[in-house]
Design an enzyme around this catalytic site. Structure first.
Site, PDB file in Angstrom:
ATOM      1  N   CYS A   1      14.393  10.640   6.085  1.00  0.00           N
ATOM      2  CA  CYS A   1      14.299  10.372   7.523  1.00  0.00           C
ATOM      3  C   CYS A   1      15.656  10.405   8.203  1.00  0.00           C
ATOM      4  O   CYS A   1      15.765  10.769   9.369  1.00  0.00           O
ATOM      5  CB  CYS A   1      13.661   9.013   7.727  1.00  0.00           C
ATOM      6  SG  CYS A   1      14.462   7.750   6.734  1.00  0.00           S
TER       7      CYS A   1
ATOM      8  N   GLU B   1       9.979   1.460  10.394  1.00  0.00           N
ATOM      9  CA  GLU B   1      11.045   2.420  10.081  1.00  0.00           C
ATOM     10  C   GLU B   1      10.417   3.803  10.168  1.00  0.00           C
ATOM     11  O   GLU B   1       9.565   4.145   9.339  1.00  0.00           O
ATOM     12  CB  GLU B   1      11.563   2.194   8.649  1.00  0.00           C
ATOM     13  CG  GLU B   1      12.314   0.921   8.438  1.00  0.00           C
ATOM     14  CD  GLU B   1      13.697   0.946   9.056  1.00  0.00           C
ATOM     15  OE1 GLU B   1      14.090   1.981   9.630  1.00  0.00           O
ATOM     16  OE2 GLU B   1      14.372  -0.085   8.985  1.00  0.00           O
TER      17      GLU B   1
ATOM     18  N   LYS C   1       0.882  -1.183   0.000  1.00  0.00           N
ATOM     19  CA  LYS C   1       0.000   0.000   0.000  1.00  0.00           C
ATOM     20  C   LYS C   1       0.916   1.228   0.000  1.00  0.00           C
ATOM     21  O   LYS C   1       1.473   1.604   1.032  1.00  0.00           O
ATOM     22  CB  LYS C   1      -0.864  -0.041   1.277  1.00  0.00           C
ATOM     23  CG  LYS C   1      -2.190   0.656   1.199  1.00  0.00           C
ATOM     24  CD  LYS C   1      -2.139   2.127   0.951  1.00  0.00           C
ATOM     25  CE  LYS C   1      -1.653   2.920   2.136  1.00  0.00           C
ATOM     26  NZ  LYS C   1      -1.406   4.354   1.785  1.00  0.00           N
TER      27      LYS C   1
ATOM     28  N   GLU D   1      10.566  16.472  13.954  1.00  0.00           N
ATOM     29  CA  GLU D   1      10.983  16.253  12.571  1.00  0.00           C
ATOM     30  C   GLU D   1      10.269  17.261  11.676  1.00  0.00           C
ATOM     31  O   GLU D   1       9.037  17.292  11.616  1.00  0.00           O
ATOM     32  CB  GLU D   1      10.601  14.819  12.170  1.00  0.00           C
ATOM     33  CG  GLU D   1      11.131  14.437  10.824  1.00  0.00           C
ATOM     34  CD  GLU D   1      10.782  13.009  10.449  1.00  0.00           C
ATOM     35  OE1 GLU D   1       9.608  12.618  10.596  1.00  0.00           O
ATOM     36  OE2 GLU D   1      11.684  12.279  10.011  1.00  0.00           O
TER      37      GLU D   1
HETATM   38  P1  NAD Z   1       2.963   8.868   7.000  1.00  0.00           P
HETATM   39  O1  NAD Z   1       3.262   8.224   8.288  1.00  0.00           O
HETATM   40  O2  NAD Z   1       2.005   9.983   6.958  1.00  0.00           O
HETATM   41  O3  NAD Z   1       2.420   7.796   5.937  1.00  0.00           O
HETATM   42  C1  NAD Z   1       3.164   6.650   5.603  1.00  0.00           C
HETATM   43  C2  NAD Z   1       2.220   5.614   5.020  1.00  0.00           C
HETATM   44  O4  NAD Z   1       1.298   5.206   6.032  1.00  0.00           O
HETATM   45  C3  NAD Z   1       1.354   6.089   3.860  1.00  0.00           C
HETATM   46  O5  NAD Z   1       1.261   5.041   2.915  1.00  0.00           O
HETATM   47  C4  NAD Z   1       0.007   6.343   4.512  1.00  0.00           C
HETATM   48  O6  NAD Z   1      -1.085   6.250   3.624  1.00  0.00           O
HETATM   49  C5  NAD Z   1      -0.044   5.246   5.538  1.00  0.00           C
HETATM   50  N1  NAD Z   1      -0.926   5.487   6.687  1.00  0.00           N
HETATM   51  C6  NAD Z   1      -1.383   6.651   7.175  1.00  0.00           C
HETATM   52  N2  NAD Z   1      -2.141   6.447   8.264  1.00  0.00           N
HETATM   53  C7  NAD Z   1      -2.134   5.113   8.507  1.00  0.00           C
HETATM   54  C8  NAD Z   1      -2.682   4.275   9.521  1.00  0.00           C
HETATM   55  N3  NAD Z   1      -3.393   4.777  10.531  1.00  0.00           N
HETATM   56  N4  NAD Z   1      -2.449   2.949   9.465  1.00  0.00           N
HETATM   57  C9  NAD Z   1      -1.687   2.418   8.467  1.00  0.00           C
HETATM   58  N5  NAD Z   1      -1.137   3.176   7.474  1.00  0.00           N
HETATM   59  C10 NAD Z   1      -1.346   4.500   7.498  1.00  0.00           C
HETATM   60  O7  NAD Z   1       4.399   9.307   6.419  1.00  0.00           O
HETATM   61  P2  NAD Z   1       4.699  10.157   5.118  1.00  0.00           P
HETATM   62  O8  NAD Z   1       4.288  11.559   5.378  1.00  0.00           O
HETATM   63  O9  NAD Z   1       4.168   9.441   3.921  1.00  0.00           O
HETATM   64  O10 NAD Z   1       6.299  10.057   5.084  1.00  0.00           O
HETATM   65  C11 NAD Z   1       7.140  10.875   5.822  1.00  0.00           C
HETATM   66  C12 NAD Z   1       7.549  10.206   7.097  1.00  0.00           C
HETATM   67  O11 NAD Z   1       8.158   8.947   6.825  1.00  0.00           O
HETATM   68  C13 NAD Z   1       8.595  10.962   7.877  1.00  0.00           C
HETATM   69  O12 NAD Z   1       8.256  10.978   9.237  1.00  0.00           O
HETATM   70  C14 NAD Z   1       9.871  10.185   7.656  1.00  0.00           C
HETATM   71  O13 NAD Z   1      10.833  10.328   8.665  1.00  0.00           O
HETATM   72  C15 NAD Z   1       9.359   8.808   7.575  1.00  0.00           C
HETATM   73  N6  NAD Z   1      10.317   7.957   6.866  1.00  0.00           N
HETATM   74  C16 NAD Z   1      11.040   7.059   7.581  1.00  0.00           C
HETATM   75  C17 NAD Z   1      11.994   6.286   6.949  1.00  0.00           C
HETATM   76  C18 NAD Z   1      12.823   5.295   7.707  1.00  0.00           C
HETATM   77  O14 NAD Z   1      13.347   4.387   7.069  1.00  0.00           O
HETATM   78  N7  NAD Z   1      12.982   5.400   8.993  1.00  0.00           N
HETATM   79  C19 NAD Z   1      12.184   6.413   5.585  1.00  0.00           C
HETATM   80  C20 NAD Z   1      11.431   7.344   4.882  1.00  0.00           C
HETATM   81  C21 NAD Z   1      10.473   8.098   5.545  1.00  0.00           C
END
Ligand code: NAD
Length: 492
Positions: free
Chosen positions: A297, A263, A187, A396
């Site tokens: 991240c 992650e 997803k 962040e």
């Molecule tokens: P997000 O947490 O808003 O969304 C990530 C994914 O989760 C999306 O596909 C979203 O549709 C889904 N999602 C949202 N609500 C959900 C729920 N309640 N249950 C299950 N899935 C749900 O993150 P984003 O804005 O897409 O990405 C940015 C964030 O990702 C930043 O905080 C960044 O640090 C983090 N990130 C972490 C890593 C790592 O490897 N540690 C890598 C890249 C990004």
């Protein structure tokens, strides 16, 4: 078309049980070019019914085919997928820049080429992996037994991914999950659906990966992610995204006690010790925070410098930031492209305003770049004068925003670096290698670079301490996240 006129082709259809098709509802949603604000096209808006079919297909493929036990087949399929993606390199590169706003230069590494290469690395690993280890004889409770340990796939993996480096994260989950023998429902984030659906098309049309082994369900509705994390037919949820969402995923998965791999976010420290090449280090810190407009991240966003060198560090960093303006991501020279969306730009600008309220000074940047009327750009920004416990130094921001914090020696620098609820990454700079390693060893994060050394590659485990995550992606550790361990004994 992209801003440079390259043809940008995406994929509207989702992938369920080997079939590329529209959503059952026939609904679609738009994908937007963040550098131009133009609509690139549309994609199927997967709903609960599509997800239900995808999970059922993944379950069938795991339970009723030889996918989980036929390692030769899996290795061959992964190599086929790698070659097919390489063959589509130009098309994927243009589409990735258009959909993510990532600078073109980054597609030659983290945004495209490195993740595609990583499929070959994980295929090699699976091919040579010791799936069973013989532990020999023992007499537990007086019963002579011959024992061995077997590694097996976990089952159906629900992979939920963000928008910042979509190929990297989609493939860092798919590659090891498939190599280990799992089936997957992916997803992707609603901001970058094509990066996933194009992958689905290549899988369906150009590989022998059997129907149901990979299913890709984009959706405009975050609730689809929560449904996937909570579904009892899913054995393992592999999530990358924000820490706040990661906590919700853990809650959704708790009822069925599935394996959870997370992650999450970071607020990593770039620590300069007092014997380091200050200018070189500051230039690297400035360059790093501009990379993909700070939307990474593991990007170091707190610059921790010796107090008596504070002015020189600020001046040096600001000068380099001023030379890295936000601009057109299709230009091969651009380092800092746009943010992903208007919402993300609002968020970053909100933090820049907050810096002032928290007593900070904006040394450079803080606004929108001149001459860019369209696109979600913000200027590379340097903040000084806030304490390490200020929100801008703790939360962040996910933009090209660097906060400078002075330190009073190595112990203080380590304490400041560790004074964070995150623990994802970091960087240490010193002319003395042993001193730098000593500090690196004391920083409570999953990765640390020393004097510019880079840990990012398919064979290096990556992940977070504390609220930056649970588990490791990449490397042998990342592959083994997708395995169960079974101990077997027979009378000896
Ligand atoms: P997000 O947490 O808003 O969304 C990530 C994914 O989760 C999306 O596909 C979203 O549709 C889904 N999602 C949202 N609500 C959900 C729920 N309640 N249950 C299950 N899935 C749900 O993150 P984003 O804005 O897409 O990405 C940015 C964030 O990702 C930043 O905080 C960044 O640090 C983090 N990130 C972490 C890593 C790592 O490897 N540690 C890598 C890249 C990004």
């Amino acid at each position: 078309m992209s801003a440079t006129g390259d043809v940008v082709t995406g994929e509207e259809r989702l992938l369920v049980d080997g079939e590329l098709r529209p959503a059952r509802s026939s609904r679609t949603f738009e994908t937007i070019n963040p550098a131009t604000e133009e609509v690139l096209g549309v994609v199927a808006d997967g709903g609960a019914d599509d997800l239900d079919e995808a999970i059922a297909a993944a379950r069938r493929a795991f339970d009723h085919t030889d996918w989980s036990t036929n390692v030769e087949r899996r290795v061959a399929c992964l190599r086929q997928l790698q070659l097919a993606l390489v063959a589509h390199g130009d098309e994927l590169r243009a589409m990735t820049v258009a959909e993510t706003g990532s600078p073109l230069s980054l597609t030659y590494s983290a945004q495209l080429d490195t993740p595609v290469e990583s499929l070959g690395w994980v295929a090699d690993l699976a091919e040579g992996y010791q799936w069973e280890s013989d532990l020999g004889k023992a007499s537990p409770l007086g019963i002579p037994s011959h024992r061995w340990v077997r590694r097996e796939a976990t089952g159906v993996v629900g992979a939920i991914t963000p928008w910042n480096v979509p190929h990297q994260i989609n493939l860092a989950k798919l590659g090891p999950a498939l190599a280990a023998g799992n089936t997957v429902v992916l997803k992707p984030a609603p901001d970058t659906p094509w990066c996933a659906t194009v992958l689905g098309r290549v899988i369906a049309e150009e590989t022998d990966i059997p129907p149901g082994v990979v299913n890709i369900v984009p959706s405009s509705d975050h609730a689809i992610g929560a449904l996937l994390a909570g579904d009892p037919r899913v054995d393992h949820v592999s999530f990358t995204g924000s820490t706040a969402t990661g906590k919700r995923v853990m809650v959704s998965a708790a009822d069925t006690l599935k394996k959870v791999f997370l992650e999450l976010g970071g607020k990593s420290a770039f620590v300069i010790l007092d014997d380091a090449d200050l200018r070189g280090a500051c230039a690297t810190a400035a360059f790093t925070v501009c990379t993909h407009a700070g939307q990474g991240c593991a990007i170091t966003t707190r610059l921790i410098v010796p107090r008596r060198q504070l002015d020189e560090a600020v001046e040096s960093t600001a000068r380099v930031l001023g030379k890295l303006p936000a601009g057109d991501p299709t230009d091969p020279g651009t380092i800092c492209g746009p943010l992903i969306s208007a919402r993300q730009r609002d968020r970053v600008e909100g933090y820049i305003r907050l810096a002032g309220e928290e007593g900070g000074t904006i040394v450079t940047g803080g606004g929108r770049p001149d001459g860019l009327e369209r696109g979600f750009f913000v200027e590379p920004t340097l903040i000084v004068g806030v304490a390490n416990n200020a929100r801008v130094a703790q939360e962040e921001i996910f933009g090209p925003v660097l906060v400078v914090i002075p330190h009073d020696g190595d112990d203080d620098a380590v304490a400041l670096a560790n004074d964070s609820l995150y623990g994802l990454s970091g960087s240490v700079w010193s002319a003395d290698r042993d001193r730098a390693i000593g500090v690196a060893n004391r920083i409570r994060t999953g990765t640390v670079g020393i004097n510019g050394g880079l840990w990012f590659s398919p064979d290096m485990p990556f992940g977070g301490y504390k609220q930056s995550g649970v588990g490791r992606e990449s490397g042998v550790a990342g592959f083994e996240e997708y395995l169960e361990t079974k101990s077997i004994a027979e009378p000896a």
